[in-house]
Design a protein around this motif. Structure first.
Motif, PDB file in Angstrom:
ATOM      1  N   VAL A 192       1.016  -1.533   0.075  1.00 36.21           N
ATOM      2  CA  VAL A 192      -0.135   0.353  -0.261  1.00 36.21           C
ATOM      3  C   VAL A 192       0.523   1.292   0.124  1.00 36.21           C
ATOM      4  CG1 VAL A 192      -1.908   0.899   1.631  1.00 36.21           C
ATOM      5  CG2 VAL A 192      -1.971  -1.812   1.263  1.00 36.21           C
ATOM      6  N   VAL A 193       1.553   1.441   0.535  1.00 42.87           N
ATOM      7  CA  VAL A 193       2.460   2.566   0.913  1.00 42.87           C
ATOM      8  C   VAL A 193       3.267   2.539  -0.175  1.00 42.87           C
ATOM      9  CG1 VAL A 193       4.927   3.253   2.041  1.00 42.87           C
ATOM     10  CG2 VAL A 193       3.266   2.517   2.739  1.00 42.87           C
ATOM     11  N   ALA A 253      -0.110   0.644   6.980  1.00 40.44           N
ATOM     12  CA  ALA A 253       0.194   1.492   6.153  1.00 40.44           C
ATOM     13  C   ALA A 253       0.281   3.214   6.354  1.00 40.44           C
ATOM     14  CB  ALA A 253       0.049   1.371   4.512  1.00 40.44           C
ATOM     15  N   LEU A 254      -0.985   3.683   6.895  1.00 41.46           N
ATOM     16  CA  LEU A 254      -0.550   4.788   6.948  1.00 41.46           C
ATOM     17  C   LEU A 254      -0.084   5.193   7.307  1.00 41.46           C
ATOM     18  CD1 LEU A 254      -2.824   7.033   6.908  1.00 41.46           C
ATOM     19  CD2 LEU A 254      -4.367   6.235   9.214  1.00 41.46           C
ATOM     20  N   PRO A 255       0.947   5.225   8.539  1.00 42.04           N
ATOM     21  CA  PRO A 255       1.627   5.969   9.848  1.00 42.04           C
ATOM     22  C   PRO A 255       3.230   5.894   8.478  1.00 42.04           C
ATOM     23  CG  PRO A 255       1.624   4.133  10.903  1.00 42.04           C
ATOM     24  CD  PRO A 255       0.383   4.222   9.191  1.00 42.04           C
ATOM     25  N   GLY A 256       3.361   5.063   7.422  1.00 41.38           N
ATOM     26  CA  GLY A 256       4.537   4.969   6.183  1.00 41.38           C
ATOM     27  C   GLY A 256       4.157   6.076   5.473  1.00 41.38           C
ATOM     28  N   VAL A 257       2.855   6.718   5.211  1.00 35.89           N
ATOM     29  CA  VAL A 257       3.044   7.848   3.906  1.00 35.89           C
ATOM     30  C   VAL A 257       2.521   8.548   4.683  1.00 35.89           C
ATOM     31  CG1 VAL A 257       0.746   8.077   2.349  1.00 35.89           C
ATOM     32  CG2 VAL A 257       0.861   5.478   2.954  1.00 35.89           C
ATOM     33  N   VAL A 258       2.462   8.780   5.985  1.00 29.04           N
ATOM     34  CA  VAL A 258       2.718  10.231   6.697  1.00 29.04           C
ATOM     35  C   VAL A 258       3.568  11.190   6.546  1.00 29.04           C
ATOM     36  CG1 VAL A 258       2.037  11.420   8.503  1.00 29.04           C
ATOM     37  CG2 VAL A 258      -0.109   9.794   7.555  1.00 29.04           C
ATOM     38  N   ARG A 317       9.009  10.875  -1.846  1.00 31.87           N
ATOM     39  CA  ARG A 317       9.776   8.676  -1.905  1.00 31.87           C
ATOM     40  C   ARG A 317       9.705   8.630  -0.535  1.00 31.87           C
ATOM     41  NH1 ARG A 317      13.130   9.037  -5.963  1.00 31.87           N
ATOM     42  NH2 ARG A 317      13.888  10.945  -7.176  1.00 31.87           N
ATOM     43  N   GLN A 318       9.465   6.979  -0.541  1.00 32.28           N
ATOM     44  CA  GLN A 318       9.477   6.338   0.781  1.00 32.28           C
ATOM     45  C   GLN A 318      10.456   6.606   1.811  1.00 32.28           C
ATOM     46  OE1 GLN A 318       8.316   2.684   0.017  1.00 32.28           O
ATOM     47  NE2 GLN A 318       8.101   2.001   2.512  1.00 32.28           N
TER      48      GLN A 318
END
Length: 259
Positions: free
Chosen positions: A188-189, A222-227, A255-256
Motif C-alpha cells: 500500500v505504501v 500503511a498509514l504511518p509510512g505514507v504520512v 519518496r518513501q
C-alpha cells in the motif's frame, strides 16, 4: 413522395440514434476514472490542490469493525482527514459518524449505496445522492461539500445529480490498492508513493464492506509510512477542506523514507 421518403429515413435514423446518445451522455464522463487524463485535464476533479499539501481521504465507511482503529491512528499521528461515507452505513452508525466529526475530521458523500451505475437512471441517482447528502448533514450538522462516486465512476447522471445537490466531485491522484486480498502495508505504501506528489489526494479505505475481507488492516498499517513520507518531503497532510483545490501538483514525487 421522394421528400417524404427521405424525411422518413432521417426520422428513423434519428430515433435509432437516441439510445446511443443517451448511453454516451451516461458513460462519457466516466472516462475521468482514468488517472492520467484526469490529472492532466481535470486537476480539480483529480483532487490536485496546493503543492505543499496532501489530502488524506478514506472511502466506504463508517464501519464499527474498522473505522475506530483509523480514528485512533489518526489521533496518534495528530492528523485530520476526509471520510467519504456511504449514506445507508452512516445512518446505521450515527454515533460513529458523529465521533468522526467530533475528532475534527470531515464527512463527505460517497453515495447512498455502493453500486455500479450499469444503466442510465437520472431520477434515481438524483434522489439517492440527495438522500445521502441529507444524511451527512443530519449527522455532522454541516452541509457536505465533497462527493466521490462509488468506484470513482462519475457518470453523466451522477455529475448532474451532484450539481443539483450542490456537491463538488473529487476523485484522487494516488491510491493504495488496499481493497485487494493480497494487499500488505508495504504494498500500500509503495503504491501510494508511486503516484503521489505535492498537491495530491490519497485514497484509502477504512472498511472492507465492499472489498476483500480484512483488507483494511493493510491500509491501517500503511498509514504511518505514507504520512512519514509526506512529512519528510516537507508536506502537510490534512482534509480536503484545507487542500486548496485551485492549485497545481508539484513536480517531484513523494519518496518513501529509507529504513
Amino acid at each position: 413522395m421522394r421528400r417524404d421518403a427521405n424525411a422518413g429515413r432521417l426520422l428513423t435514423a434519428a430515433v435509432a440514434a437516441v439510445p446511443a446518445l443517451v448511453a454516451a451522455a451516461h458513460a462519457g464522463p466516466a472516462g475521468t476514472w482514468l488517472a492520467g487524463p484526469r490529472r492532466a485535464l481535470l486537476p480539480a476533479l483529480a483532487g490536485i490542490g496546493t503543492p505543499h499539501h496532501v489530502a488524506l481521504t478514506f472511502d466506504d465507511g463508517p464501519d464499527p469493525n474498522s473505522t475506530p482503529a483509523f480514528l485512533a491512528a489518526l489521533d496518534e499521528l495528530a492528523l485530520r482527514a476526509t471520510f467519504f461515507v456511504v449514506g445507508e452505513h452512516l445512518l446505521s452508525h450515527r454515533r460513529l459518524g458523529q465521533d468522526i466529526v467530533r475528532r475534527g475530521h470531515e464527512l463527505a458523500v460517497h453515495g447512498w449505496t455502493h453500486e455500479r451505475p450499469w444503466w442510465p437512471a437520472p431520477r434515481r441517482e438524483a434522489r439517492q445522492l440527495a438522500r445521502a447528502a441529507h444524511a451527512v448533514a443530519e449527522v455532522s450538522g454541516t452541509r457536505p461539500t465533497w462527493y466521490r462516486p462509488p468506484y470513482g465512476i462519475l457518470t453523466g447522471d451522477r455529475l448532474l445529480a451532484a450539481r443539483r445537490t450542490g456537491l463538488r466531485p473529487v476523485l484522487w491522484t494516488a491510491w493504495g490498492r488496499d481493497w485487494t486480498a493480497h494487499a500488505t502495508a508495504e504494498s500500500v505504501v509503495t503504491t501510494v508513493l508511486t503516484d503521489l506528489r505535492g498537491g495530491g489526494t490519497v485514497l484509502l479505505h477504512d472498511s472492507d464492506r465492499h472489498a476483500a475481507a480484512g483488507c483494511w488492516r493493510a491500509a491501517l498499517a500503511a498509514l504511518p509510512g505514507v504520512v512519514a513520507a509526506c512529512r519528510a518531503a516537507g508536506l502537510t497532510v490534512g482534509p480536503l477542506g484545507e487542500h486548496g483545490l485551485t492549485g497545481r501538483a508539484g513536480s517531484s514525487h513523494v519518496r518513501q523514507p529509507r529504513r
